[in-house]
Motif scaffolding. Structure first.
Motif, PDB file in Angstrom:
ATOM      1  N   MET A   1      -6.508  24.366 -12.411  1.00 27.43           N
ATOM      2  CA  MET A   1      -5.409  23.545 -11.951  1.00 27.43           C
ATOM      3  C   MET A   1      -5.630  22.120 -12.464  1.00 27.43           C
ATOM      4  N   LEU A   2      -4.588  21.444 -12.771  1.00 23.91           N
ATOM      5  CA  LEU A   2      -4.609  20.090 -13.292  1.00 23.91           C
ATOM      6  C   LEU A   2      -4.068  19.140 -12.233  1.00 23.91           C
ATOM      7  N   TYR A   3      -4.795  18.042 -12.000  1.00 26.07           N
ATOM      8  CA  TYR A   3      -4.364  17.031 -11.035  1.00 26.07           C
ATOM      9  C   TYR A   3      -3.976  15.763 -11.786  1.00 26.07           C
ATOM     10  N   LYS A   4      -2.888  15.148 -11.337  1.00 27.39           N
ATOM     11  CA  LYS A   4      -2.398  13.916 -11.946  1.00 27.39           C
ATOM     12  C   LYS A   4      -2.496  12.801 -10.900  1.00 27.39           C
ATOM     13  N   PHE A   5      -3.275  11.762 -11.223  1.00 28.64           N
ATOM     14  CA  PHE A   5      -3.434  10.605 -10.345  1.00 28.64           C
ATOM     15  C   PHE A   5      -2.668   9.445 -10.962  1.00 28.64           C
ATOM     16  N   GLN A   6      -1.950   8.710 -10.090  1.00 30.50           N
ATOM     17  CA  GLN A   6      -1.133   7.621 -10.625  1.00 30.50           C
ATOM     18  C   GLN A   6      -0.939   6.495  -9.624  1.00 30.50           C
ATOM     19  N   CYS A   7      -0.740   5.322 -10.166  1.00 33.75           N
ATOM     20  CA  CYS A   7      -0.255   4.172  -9.412  1.00 33.75           C
ATOM     21  C   CYS A   7       0.683   3.415 -10.348  1.00 33.75           C
ATOM     22  N   LYS A   8       1.445   2.497  -9.810  1.00 31.35           N
ATOM     23  CA  LYS A   8       2.550   1.900 -10.557  1.00 31.35           C
ATOM     24  C   LYS A   8       2.129   1.146 -11.816  1.00 31.35           C
ATOM     25  N   LYS A   9       1.060   0.359 -11.746  1.00 32.45           N
ATOM     26  CA  LYS A   9       0.714  -0.530 -12.851  1.00 32.45           C
ATOM     27  C   LYS A   9      -0.452  -0.048 -13.711  1.00 32.45           C
ATOM     28  N   LEU A  31      -9.963  18.166  -0.852  1.00 34.38           N
ATOM     29  CA  LEU A  31      -9.031  18.168  -1.978  1.00 34.38           C
ATOM     30  C   LEU A  31      -7.794  18.965  -1.591  1.00 34.38           C
ATOM     31  N   GLU A  32      -6.670  18.291  -1.609  1.00 25.50           N
ATOM     32  CA  GLU A  32      -5.387  18.906  -1.282  1.00 25.50           C
ATOM     33  C   GLU A  32      -4.500  18.855  -2.517  1.00 25.50           C
ATOM     34  N   PRO A  33      -3.483  19.705  -2.601  1.00 24.12           N
ATOM     35  CA  PRO A  33      -2.614  19.702  -3.781  1.00 24.12           C
ATOM     36  C   PRO A  33      -1.904  18.364  -4.019  1.00 24.12           C
ATOM     37  N   ARG A  34      -1.633  17.639  -2.941  1.00 26.46           N
ATOM     38  CA  ARG A  34      -0.981  16.320  -3.055  1.00 26.46           C
ATOM     39  C   ARG A  34      -1.594  15.380  -2.032  1.00 26.46           C
ATOM     40  N   GLY A  35      -1.573  14.100  -2.344  1.00 21.86           N
ATOM     41  CA  GLY A  35      -2.099  13.147  -1.384  1.00 21.86           C
ATOM     42  C   GLY A  35      -2.020  11.718  -1.881  1.00 21.86           C
ATOM     43  N   ILE A  36      -2.570  10.838  -1.053  1.00 19.56           N
ATOM     44  CA  ILE A  36      -2.534   9.401  -1.339  1.00 19.56           C
ATOM     45  C   ILE A  36      -3.850   8.780  -0.913  1.00 19.56           C
ATOM     46  N   PHE A  37      -4.363   7.892  -1.740  1.00 22.40           N
ATOM     47  CA  PHE A  37      -5.438   7.001  -1.341  1.00 22.40           C
ATOM     48  C   PHE A  37      -4.780   5.698  -0.910  1.00 22.40           C
ATOM     49  N   LEU A  38      -4.958   5.346   0.342  1.00 18.47           N
ATOM     50  CA  LEU A  38      -4.428   4.076   0.839  1.00 18.47           C
ATOM     51  C   LEU A  38      -5.280   2.930   0.322  1.00 18.47           C
ATOM     52  N   LEU A  39      -4.726   1.755   0.321  1.00 17.69           N
ATOM     53  CA  LEU A  39      -5.414   0.575  -0.202  1.00 17.69           C
ATOM     54  C   LEU A  39      -6.776   0.373   0.457  1.00 17.69           C
ATOM     55  N   ALA A  98      -5.917  -0.145  -9.199  1.00 20.37           N
ATOM     56  CA  ALA A  98      -5.035  -0.059  -8.036  1.00 20.37           C
ATOM     57  C   ALA A  98      -5.467  -1.052  -6.964  1.00 20.37           C
ATOM     58  N   LEU A  99      -6.759  -1.181  -6.736  1.00 19.49           N
ATOM     59  CA  LEU A  99      -7.265  -2.136  -5.757  1.00 19.49           C
ATOM     60  C   LEU A  99      -6.941  -3.564  -6.168  1.00 19.49           C
ATOM     61  N   LEU A 100      -7.123  -3.862  -7.430  1.00 16.43           N
ATOM     62  CA  LEU A 100      -6.818  -5.198  -7.958  1.00 16.43           C
ATOM     63  C   LEU A 100      -5.338  -5.533  -7.790  1.00 16.43           C
ATOM     64  N   ASN A 101      -4.477  -4.545  -8.003  1.00 15.59           N
ATOM     65  CA  ASN A 101      -3.026  -4.755  -7.892  1.00 15.59           C
ATOM     66  C   ASN A 101      -2.486  -4.458  -6.493  1.00 15.59           C
ATOM     67  N   GLU A 102      -3.408  -4.134  -5.564  1.00 15.18           N
ATOM     68  CA  GLU A 102      -3.045  -3.830  -4.178  1.00 15.18           C
ATOM     69  C   GLU A 102      -2.009  -2.713  -4.110  1.00 15.18           C
ATOM     70  N   GLU A 103      -2.331  -1.595  -4.788  1.00 15.44           N
ATOM     71  CA  GLU A 103      -1.446  -0.435  -4.827  1.00 15.44           C
ATOM     72  C   GLU A 103      -2.164   0.794  -4.274  1.00 15.44           C
ATOM     73  N   MET A 104      -1.403   1.730  -3.795  1.00 11.89           N
ATOM     74  CA  MET A 104      -1.952   3.033  -3.407  1.00 11.89           C
ATOM     75  C   MET A 104      -2.039   3.909  -4.645  1.00 11.89           C
ATOM     76  N   VAL A 105      -2.898   4.915  -4.576  1.00  9.60           N
ATOM     77  CA  VAL A 105      -3.009   5.904  -5.651  1.00  9.60           C
ATOM     78  C   VAL A 105      -2.527   7.239  -5.084  1.00  9.60           C
ATOM     79  N   SER A 106      -1.578   7.845  -5.782  1.00 14.13           N
ATOM     80  CA  SER A 106      -1.080   9.149  -5.348  1.00 14.13           C
ATOM     81  C   SER A 106      -1.509  10.202  -6.357  1.00 14.13           C
ATOM     82  N   TRP A 107      -1.553  11.455  -5.892  1.00 13.78           N
ATOM     83  CA  TRP A 107      -1.854  12.542  -6.800  1.00 13.78           C
ATOM     84  C   TRP A 107      -1.067  13.776  -6.434  1.00 13.78           C
TER      85      TRP A 107
END
Length: 109
Positions: A1-9, A31-39, A98-107
């Motif tokens: 399975m392939l996981y894609k992690f992203q944040c806006k910037k 590890l869940e199929p989808r999720g978010i790392f909060l700031l 993401a931490l520098l830009n104060e963003e969450m990371v989703s996957w």
């Protein structure tokens, strides 16, 4: 399975399940199929991964001695050539950005 992690910037990071599972085990998160790392979770995840990488580097500098019963062929196959730092670097960079830009990371899978 392939996981894609992203944040806006930041650029997206794609990882296969084996590495993703290893990283999530280090972080101590299921590890869940989808999720978010909060700031507020990012500094903890970064610190745990960097500590694991430092430990991995130290372990590779001072490998345990082979027992006399092991043949050179067996010990050659048991060596883990998988460098955690090299494989996890893009993910750690994404978390730091993401931490520098104060963003969450989703996957998602």
């Amino acid at each position: 399975m392939l996981y894609k992690f992203q944040c806006k910037k930041s650029a997206d990071v794609l990882m296969l399940e084996d590495l993703t599972s290893k990283i999530f085990a280090i972080i101590g998160r299921p590890l869940e199929p989808r999720g978010i790392f909060l700031l507020e979770q990012l500094p903890i995840a970064i610190a745990k991964l960097e500590a694991a990488i430092a430990e991995d580097i130290e372990r590779k500098k001072n490998p345990p001695e082979n027992t006399p019963s092991e043949s050179s062929e067996e010990s050659g196959h048991s060596i883990n050539h998988d460098r955690l730092g090299q494989r996890a670097y893009p993910f750690i960079s994404l978390l730091k950005e993401a931490l520098l830009n104060e963003e969450m990371v989703s996957w998602g899978a």
